[in-house]
Design a protein around this motif. Sequence first.
Motif, PDB file in Angstrom:
ATOM      1  N   LEU A   1      77.064  43.396  74.392  1.00 45.26           N
ATOM      2  CA  LEU A   1      77.624  42.451  73.316  1.00 45.26           C
ATOM      3  C   LEU A   1      79.133  42.406  73.403  1.00 45.26           C
ATOM      4  O   LEU A   1      79.785  41.787  73.528  1.00 45.26           O
ATOM      5  N   LYS A   2      79.573  43.860  73.517  1.00 47.50           N
ATOM      6  CA  LYS A   2      81.096  43.960  73.197  1.00 47.50           C
ATOM      7  C   LYS A   2      81.908  43.415  74.480  1.00 47.50           C
ATOM      8  O   LYS A   2      82.703  42.753  74.300  1.00 47.50           O
ATOM      9  N   GLU A   3      81.250  43.528  75.705  1.00 44.95           N
ATOM     10  CA  GLU A   3      81.785  43.294  76.967  1.00 44.95           C
ATOM     11  C   GLU A   3      81.629  41.726  77.023  1.00 44.95           C
ATOM     12  O   GLU A   3      82.338  40.828  77.577  1.00 44.95           O
ATOM     13  N   SER A   4      80.357  40.993  76.692  1.00 39.42           N
ATOM     14  CA  SER A   4      80.274  39.577  76.801  1.00 39.42           C
ATOM     15  C   SER A   4      80.831  38.628  75.698  1.00 39.42           C
ATOM     16  O   SER A   4      81.278  37.598  75.879  1.00 39.42           O
ATOM     17  N   THR A   5      80.898  39.306  74.270  1.00 45.36           N
ATOM     18  CA  THR A   5      81.408  38.687  73.364  1.00 45.36           C
ATOM     19  C   THR A   5      82.576  39.155  72.567  1.00 45.36           C
ATOM     20  O   THR A   5      83.250  38.444  71.612  1.00 45.36           O
ATOM     21  N   GLY A   6      82.844  40.326  72.933  1.00 42.51           N
ATOM     22  CA  GLY A   6      84.065  40.984  72.244  1.00 42.51           C
ATOM     23  C   GLY A   6      83.756  41.615  70.836  1.00 42.51           C
ATOM     24  O   GLY A   6      84.276  42.194  69.986  1.00 42.51           O
TER      25      GLY A   6
ATOM     26  N   PHE B   1      79.625  47.099  67.908  1.00 43.82           N
ATOM     27  CA  PHE B   1      78.745  47.886  66.631  1.00 43.82           C
ATOM     28  C   PHE B   1      79.337  47.748  65.363  1.00 43.82           C
ATOM     29  O   PHE B   1      78.772  47.397  64.474  1.00 43.82           O
ATOM     30  N   SER B   2      80.568  48.175  65.610  1.00 43.61           N
ATOM     31  CA  SER B   2      81.442  48.251  64.455  1.00 43.61           C
ATOM     32  C   SER B   2      81.481  46.733  63.539  1.00 43.61           C
ATOM     33  O   SER B   2      81.802  46.658  62.153  1.00 43.61           O
ATOM     34  N   ASP B   3      81.425  45.788  64.499  1.00 39.78           N
ATOM     35  CA  ASP B   3      81.673  44.709  63.754  1.00 39.78           C
ATOM     36  C   ASP B   3      80.360  44.024  63.208  1.00 39.78           C
ATOM     37  O   ASP B   3      80.278  42.920  62.448  1.00 39.78           O
ATOM     38  N   LEU B   4      79.202  44.551  63.464  1.00 39.39           N
ATOM     39  CA  LEU B   4      78.013  44.053  63.194  1.00 39.39           C
ATOM     40  C   LEU B   4      77.226  44.900  62.169  1.00 39.39           C
ATOM     41  O   LEU B   4      76.530  44.406  61.534  1.00 39.39           O
TER      42      LEU B   4
ATOM     43  N   LEU C   1      78.447  37.642  59.033  1.00 40.00           N
ATOM     44  CA  LEU C   1      79.614  38.149  59.943  1.00 40.00           C
ATOM     45  C   LEU C   1      80.975  37.883  59.194  1.00 40.00           C
ATOM     46  O   LEU C   1      80.989  36.738  58.589  1.00 40.00           O
ATOM     47  N   THR C   2      81.776  38.737  59.230  1.00 34.48           N
ATOM     48  CA  THR C   2      83.061  38.675  58.913  1.00 34.48           C
ATOM     49  C   THR C   2      83.838  37.622  59.315  1.00 34.48           C
ATOM     50  O   THR C   2      83.573  37.293  60.747  1.00 34.48           O
ATOM     51  N   ASP C   3      84.897  37.302  58.902  1.00 35.31           N
ATOM     52  CA  ASP C   3      85.661  36.369  59.547  1.00 35.31           C
ATOM     53  C   ASP C   3      86.466  37.001  60.475  1.00 35.31           C
ATOM     54  O   ASP C   3      86.688  36.032  61.655  1.00 35.31           O
ATOM     55  N   LYS C   4      86.789  38.122  60.612  1.00 38.46           N
ATOM     56  CA  LYS C   4      87.453  38.736  61.760  1.00 38.46           C
ATOM     57  C   LYS C   4      86.441  38.804  63.190  1.00 38.46           C
ATOM     58  O   LYS C   4      86.726  38.526  64.206  1.00 38.46           O
ATOM     59  N   THR C   5      85.144  38.862  62.784  1.00 39.13           N
ATOM     60  CA  THR C   5      84.359  38.746  63.998  1.00 39.13           C
ATOM     61  C   THR C   5      83.813  37.460  64.478  1.00 39.13           C
ATOM     62  O   THR C   5      83.750  37.216  65.614  1.00 39.13           O
ATOM     63  N   LYS C   6      83.977  36.456  63.571  1.00 42.67           N
ATOM     64  CA  LYS C   6      83.750  35.058  63.925  1.00 42.67           C
ATOM     65  C   LYS C   6      85.215  34.650  64.789  1.00 42.67           C
ATOM     66  O   LYS C   6      84.901  33.849  65.571  1.00 42.67           O
ATOM     67  N   GLU C   7      86.349  35.143  64.313  1.00 41.60           N
ATOM     68  CA  GLU C   7      87.525  35.045  65.401  1.00 41.60           C
ATOM     69  C   GLU C   7      87.287  35.515  66.814  1.00 41.60           C
ATOM     70  O   GLU C   7      87.753  34.807  67.531  1.00 41.60           O
TER      71      GLU C   7
ATOM     72  N   LEU D   1      84.549  35.595  68.125  1.00 40.91           N
ATOM     73  CA  LEU D   1      83.495  34.584  68.996  1.00 40.91           C
ATOM     74  C   LEU D   1      84.320  33.292  69.379  1.00 40.91           C
ATOM     75  O   LEU D   1      84.066  32.880  70.520  1.00 40.91           O
ATOM     76  N   ASP D   2      85.078  32.881  68.343  1.00 45.51           N
ATOM     77  CA  ASP D   2      85.755  31.692  68.724  1.00 45.51           C
ATOM     78  C   ASP D   2      86.700  31.918  69.898  1.00 45.51           C
ATOM     79  O   ASP D   2      87.094  30.974  70.595  1.00 45.51           O
ATOM     80  N   ALA D   3      87.493  33.022  69.954  1.00 46.60           N
ATOM     81  CA  ALA D   3      88.387  33.420  71.018  1.00 46.60           C
ATOM     82  C   ALA D   3      87.639  33.072  72.117  1.00 46.60           C
ATOM     83  O   ALA D   3      88.305  32.498  73.187  1.00 46.60           O
TER      84      ALA D   3
END
Length: 1138
Positions: A985-990, A993-996, A1003-1009, A1011-1013
């Motif tokens: 997940l880290k390699e494919s989506t950025g 574990f710490s984000d999830l 999901l936090t706004d940071k995590t959504k960012e 994914l948006d990136a």
Amino acid sequence: MAHDKERRKSLALVRTQTMERAQGHAAPIQFRTLSIHVTDTHRSVKDGGMPAYGKERELKPTRFWKGKHKEDDLVAETDFFSAVDFHKLPESEINLRFNSDPTTGLTQQEAGRRLKANGLNTLDSPKPNYLKMILGYTFGGFCSILWLGVITFLICSQPPLSPTPNVTNLALAFLVLFVIILQAGFSAFQDFSTAKVMSSILDMIPAECHVIRDGQLVKIPASSLVVGDRVHLSLGNKVPADLRIIQASNDTRFDRSVLTGESEAIEASTTATDDNFLESKNITFMGTHVVQGSCVGVVILKGNDTLMGRINKLTSGRKPKKTIIQREITRFIQIIVALTVSLILIITIAWAAWQHRVYPDFMNVATLLVTLMGCIIAFIPEGVPVCISLTLLMIARRMRENDILPKALSTVETLGCVNVICSDKTGTLTENKMHIANVAFLDYESTPSDVAANLAKSAQSPDQLPQPDDSHLSLSLRQLQLATLLCNNAKFDPETIQLPLAERKVLGDATDSALLRFAHQVSNTSALASSFERTFEIPFNSRNKWMMTAHQGSRTNPQVIKTLFGSNFMDANNTAANEKDDMLVFVKGAPDVLLPFCSSFLSATANNGPQPLTPEWAAELTRIQQTWSRGGKRVLMLCKGRYSPYLAQHNLTMAGSSTSNAIQEELTRQGLQELCILGLVGIMDPPREEIKETIRACRGAGARFFMVTGDFGLTATAIAKQIGLFSTEREPHTYENIVDPNLSTSGHGYEKVHSDDDISLQHIEVGRPYFREGTSLVLTGSDLAKMSPGEWDLVCTYEEIVFARTSPEQKLRIVTEFQRRDGVVAVTGDGVNDAPALKAADVGVAVVSGSDVAIEAADLILLGGFDAIPEAIRLGRLAFQNLQKVIGYLLPAGSWSEVWPVLINVFLGTPLTLSSFLMVIVCCFTDAFPCTALVMEQEEFDLLSLQPRNSKKEHLITSKIYAQSYFFIGNVMTFFCNMFFFLYLKESTGVGFSDLVFTFGNLTDKTKEKLDARQITLDEFNGNYVNTAQCVCFVTLVILQWGNLLSVRNRRMSILQADPFRKQRRNLWLFLGILASFLVAVLVTETPGIQQVMLTNSVPIKYWLLPLPCALFVIVADDVRKLVVRVFPRSILARIAW
């Protein structure tokens, strides 16, 4: 009053009156006729007697409703035979009662009517309850829990719990249902294999028999016999039903050993010889054999109504005992289910009390139910029952290759726990090939070969008859040879008469066969035998315990009888009774039986006629008998006497009776007067060549080896010393040493017999019988009848025991007494009378040549020699060892590593790292193929060098195995699987574990960012990348199991010491299993249809390669642990090693 007392006897099968009288007087059992019984009638009156043996049960009315007691059935069978009176009726009454014409028999029409009304003459086998079996297959074991999964997934796949039909949950329901069918199929296959073995067991009835129908002697199938049929039997026939004998030749005898275990044949009679139906000799029973003569009998009982049928019903009607492995599997299932229920409760309570309140959108009711079912699927190793079945099946196949046929797969492992083996003597420890080993006059001892040499030296030609000028020794030996030849009812099978003597088949009992072979071995008997004619005979019977024949000279060679025995003996040329001429009488029997009738003996050295039998010579006879008995020989004495027809005719005329019975009584009276001892013969039944090594191997494996025989104690003791069952030359203890322990210190070389208080607790381990090495004991049946529970405690501490002169019920008691004291008992037997003991034993072992009722009661069937037993024990232990390896392989991935994704999902709020579908695939498919390869593993070390497994402490699943599987290998695999999930997940989506963690779907706004990136929507993340990551976790788990597979196959040795390539531990099936699991993983992740329905995705090649070094790490880590255990065997790590 007397009748009520008789009915209150607590009998499991029918007890004969003869045996009761013998035991009632506490005398050694000299002869057993129909001793079909399993509990003592005469019990110990000592305080503390066990109710099972010491109390008589009050008579209760027989009940016919569903819940009636089995004891009532037993009493009913006993009452049935006590009420039967067929043996007491005259022939005319028998014909009238069964409407059978004495000349023409039954008509075909009447026989057909009776057959249609009463059914076939066959024994019923237990009829399975198919509905109960199917319910057991589909709802037993883990299946009952898996059904909850099926129902839950079905409910969650449809509204209202699912807004739209959920194809994935519906597919999961059908997948779990398939797993249930798979497990049920393997359980059914186990029972099918057992039924297939048993299908050829019930073959008690001969295929065809001869009967009188419409006045003609016809051959019909034995199954078509009906009550009232008149059956013709001859030498070698098997009795097809219970018959009332109405005609019989003088020499008709039946072998009842299939019922009684006695090798001595029983003579037939046309009149009742006992008030007991089972004892009377005018009744012959289904399954017995005609060993001499011919007879005609009327069918009085057939099929299940016969004695054989009733015994079969009582034996097969008992509830099957649970084997040790079945108890272990039940225990394993209970532990897993308890842990699963605990997890479900924890998750449910956490959801209701905390998660649903704090995070209401993360897990609704439908998701909770699916999660709980995922927890069940994760924690229950669904593949274990299937793999256990495969393990037992493969071990059973190996046993068959070693001439051992296990009737049920669940019995296979029990052999590894056996610590007591109770074996028959005749035919098991010995070859059952009796021969004359020693010959003796009171003043001369010899051997058959020396006798042959002496006779050859004195004869000018092999066919030369005795001459008056022959040496005295030669004439004496001729007399002894004639006694063995003429006082004998055995004869050679005409079909084998042209073969060498050793290869000829003999028709007759074992004793007569040995005497016949001796007579032909020492010289040619064709001319000698034709020089005598038999005129009268009294066959051996249990009352007299001797056989008598009367002879006169033949018409062609009348001089031979006069040359050898004197001029005043009759010949066929002069049969008129006169005062001077007598008939020659031969008598054979046990020395202690005939000695009181003897007044002289034939000397081999003194040629002045028979010598007086003085006390000194009687003592010499006793010395010879005891010396031979101590050498394991059975001693017979042969005597000669006279019978005067003139005197007999006078006495019969005076008595006013000339019936055959009166003539026989007169022959007995005269023939036993002032007998002259011709000589003694020592009959040897040689021990099997391999039995000494077999006993040594069984003892080396920690199993005590006992002999249980009907033979005399002295002979049994001698055989025990010859075969190594008694390992020292010291005289064994007897019952007197049990009663008075102080006797043990005098003259035997043993330490004092311990009481319970003397035994140090440090020597006692719960579940493992305590015994004192090097101690030996001989007990007789009369000793067993007097023993108290405390005395049994002492008996069970002996290492080497011979139980002599035992009855079938005492054999059963021996089994139960050792079982009460933590013994896991294996019993060998071949007769119907052995069936109760075989059924009660933990492992019943029957030989393939034994009775079919014994085979049905047994758990294992020996197709070859008894030396297969150690190999069976080895394979039983190998089965247990491989089962532990199988479970040690399945638990890390199939249980521990699968439950953590659920726990992480519930308590840490991350996505589920392994889907329920992939959990089922791991448990039932990718793990199943390598697991099957583990079944093929060879022993890691000599399993016969170990002590038997303590079934009360050393379980199939232990805390050590749980620790190894869960906390060591399981944690390593859990870490790597979840690491690669989050790494992908880290390699494919950025998103890592710490984000999830602790997001619970928000999901936090940071995590959504992040994914948006990468232009990844939330639906793509949850529906594509998470699914692929789950497949990465799945592939990682599959590959890590390869390392676990190569590691778990060795419990102590490194893979470098015991690799799967070298011959000693070669197992190339492992790599086939690895290949199969790889193909399943590819199929699951790469098949479009499965991807669409079960939400799987293709795994990047990188994540097929990264787990490989991790699998190698599993092997290295476990090898380091094994190294520490080997180098530091007393370390903490060694103590907790499985």
